[in-house]
Design an enzyme around this catalytic site. Structure first.
Site, PDB file in Angstrom:
ATOM      1  CG  ASP A 173      -1.826   1.215   1.337  1.00 29.69           C
ATOM      2  OD1 ASP A 173      -2.344   1.623   0.283  1.00 29.69           O
ATOM      3  OD2 ASP A 173      -2.021   1.765   2.437  1.00 29.69           O
ATOM      4  CB  SER A 174       0.201   4.817  -0.556  1.00 27.27           C
ATOM      5  OG  SER A 174      -0.970   4.866   0.251  1.00 27.27           O
ATOM      6  CE1 TYR A 224       2.585   5.528  -3.467  1.00 27.36           C
ATOM      7  CE2 TYR A 224       1.259   3.709  -4.287  1.00 27.36           C
ATOM      8  CZ  TYR A 224       2.469   4.197  -3.857  1.00 27.36           C
ATOM      9  OH  TYR A 224       3.563   3.367  -3.807  1.00 27.36           O
ATOM     10  N   GLY A 225      -3.019   9.264  -3.657  1.00 27.89           N
ATOM     11  CA  GLY A 225      -4.303   9.701  -4.218  1.00 27.89           C
ATOM     12  C   GLY A 225      -4.277  10.946  -5.082  1.00 27.89           C
ATOM     13  CG  ASN A 268      -9.546   0.890  -2.831  1.00 27.85           C
ATOM     14  OD1 ASN A 268     -10.498   0.320  -3.350  1.00 27.85           O
ATOM     15  ND2 ASN A 268      -9.199   0.668  -1.579  1.00 27.85           N
ATOM     16  CD  GLU A 307       0.314   6.502   6.177  1.00 28.51           C
ATOM     17  OE1 GLU A 307       1.459   6.449   6.664  1.00 28.51           O
ATOM     18  OE2 GLU A 307      -0.266   5.510   5.672  1.00 28.51           O
ATOM     19  CB  CYS A 328      -9.402   4.795   0.784  1.00 33.06           C
ATOM     20  SG  CYS A 328      -7.769   5.169   1.458  1.00 33.06           S
ATOM     21  CB  THR A 329      -6.727  -0.160   2.246  1.00 29.92           C
ATOM     22  OG1 THR A 329      -5.590   0.584   1.788  1.00 29.92           O
ATOM     23  CG2 THR A 329      -7.225  -1.068   1.142  1.00 29.92           C
ATOM     24  CG  HIS A 330      -4.880   4.935   4.621  1.00 27.59           C
ATOM     25  ND1 HIS A 330      -4.377   4.481   3.421  1.00 27.59           N
ATOM     26  CD2 HIS A 330      -3.801   5.355   5.343  1.00 27.59           C
ATOM     27  CE1 HIS A 330      -3.055   4.628   3.413  1.00 27.59           C
ATOM     28  NE2 HIS A 330      -2.680   5.163   4.565  1.00 27.59           N
TER      29      HIS A 330
HETATM   30  N1  DGL Z   1      -4.766   3.093   1.054  1.00 26.43           N
HETATM   31  C1  DGL Z   1      -4.770   3.779  -0.219  1.00 26.43           C
HETATM   32  C2  DGL Z   1      -6.003   3.407  -1.006  1.00 26.43           C
HETATM   33  O1  DGL Z   1      -6.631   2.401  -0.705  1.00 26.43           O
HETATM   34  C3  DGL Z   1      -4.536   5.217  -0.009  1.00 26.43           C
HETATM   35  C4  DGL Z   1      -4.184   5.983  -1.253  1.00 26.43           C
HETATM   36  C5  DGL Z   1      -3.318   7.190  -1.001  1.00 26.43           C
HETATM   37  O2  DGL Z   1      -2.174   7.022  -0.567  1.00 26.43           O
HETATM   38  O3  DGL Z   1      -3.797   8.288  -1.300  1.00 26.43           O
HETATM   39  O4  DGL Z   1      -6.363   4.047  -1.963  1.00 26.43           O
END
Ligand code: DGL
Length: 271
Positions: free
Chosen positions: A6-7, A38-39, A70, A148, A180-182
């Protein structure tokens, strides 16, 4: 070994389900905290990060890769499958399908980062389900950064969540898809806004089930009874990352390791 990335720490919400459903498997988790979030990055940039991360995880012995992000799945999943045809990949997509099947109001709310909504994966979901239900989207500005920073239930988090979630609930959404997995780490704070009539959908259990299915098909499952080992990598600060792991997903493995990696000329190296 199952390689998961993940990011940042969001993919730990997927990791914990994989570890729960497949307790005998060894995992490698990589958080690209040097580049989180990453978004707001371009698809192209995210793809380049993903290629280097996949190369790294394969070098460390991963036999299957879970893109527990995601945004990365939206930007790169299809591309990665083409680039590494022999590697099984499991990715994320907002769980619009189960939400569309369960909604009583006919309105499904999805919260995610900008990149996730821009990708072909999401466009495909809308094409498939957008005729039978109304799918409303909302970008979770600042939420990845908040998770984060470990601010899971602070007044600041509540304000950001209210901006993102309340318009969907006011419009009548009775299903809230966490794209989003966060975000699963924010569920207690989200529940304060949605109340009991809204289902919050975290796709992690379904993703872990898919990982188990793919591993079984490919004969990749461990046959011995012992508990799996877990190694966690970050391209950010290893100590802070380790504290996050202890707090968010207390790890019962005998010898979990947290290691730092660094980016050098577009490649990841173990420190
Ligand atoms: N956990 C990432 C997701 O599911 C976060 C993306 C990000 O870093 O913006 O999209």
């Amino acid at each position: 070994m199952i390689g998961i990335f993940d990011s940042g720490i969001g993919g730990l919400s997927v990791w914990r389900e994989i570890a729960r459903q497949l307790p005998g498997e060894n995992t490698l988790y990589l958080a690209d905290q040097a580049h989180v979030p990453y978004g707001y990055r371009s698809m192209d940039e995210i793809r380049q990060f993903c290629i280097s991360i996949v190369d790294f995880l394969l070098e460390q012995g991963a036999g299957i890769i879970v893109v527990a992000c995601n945004a990365a799945s939206a930007a790169a999943l299809h591309y990665l499958r083409g680039l590494y045809p022999d590697v099984p990949f499991v990715g994320m997509e907002p769980a619009v399908k189960p939400a569309a099947g369960s909604t009583k109001t006919g309105i499904v709310g999805v919260i995610a980062t900008q990149t996730t909504f821009q990708g072909q994966l999401f466009a495909g979901l809308i094409a498939q389900y957008g005729n039978s239900v109304k799918v409303m989207t909302s970008i979770g500005h600042g939420l990845v950064e908040t998770v984060e920073a470990g601010k899971l239930d602070t007044p600041e988090t509540d304000i950001l969540l209210k901006k993102c979630v309340s318009p969907l609930i006011s419009a009548g959404a009775d299903q809230l898809v966490l794209g989003c997995t966060h975000y699963p780490f924010l569920i207690p704070a989200i529940k304060k806004l949605t109340g009991p009539g809204v289902s919050i959908i975290d796709p992690a259990p379904a993703v872990a089930l898919q990982v188990a299915r793919v591993m079984k098909q490919r004969d990749l499952l461990n046959r011995c009874d012992r508990k799996g080992g877990h190694v966690f990598f970050t391209s950010g600060r290893a100590e802070a990352f380790w504290e996050c792991i202890q707090r968010l997903v207390p790890c019962k493995s005998d010898m979990p390791e947290a290691c730092a990696v660094c980016w050098s000329n577009g490649r990841l190296c173990r420190l």
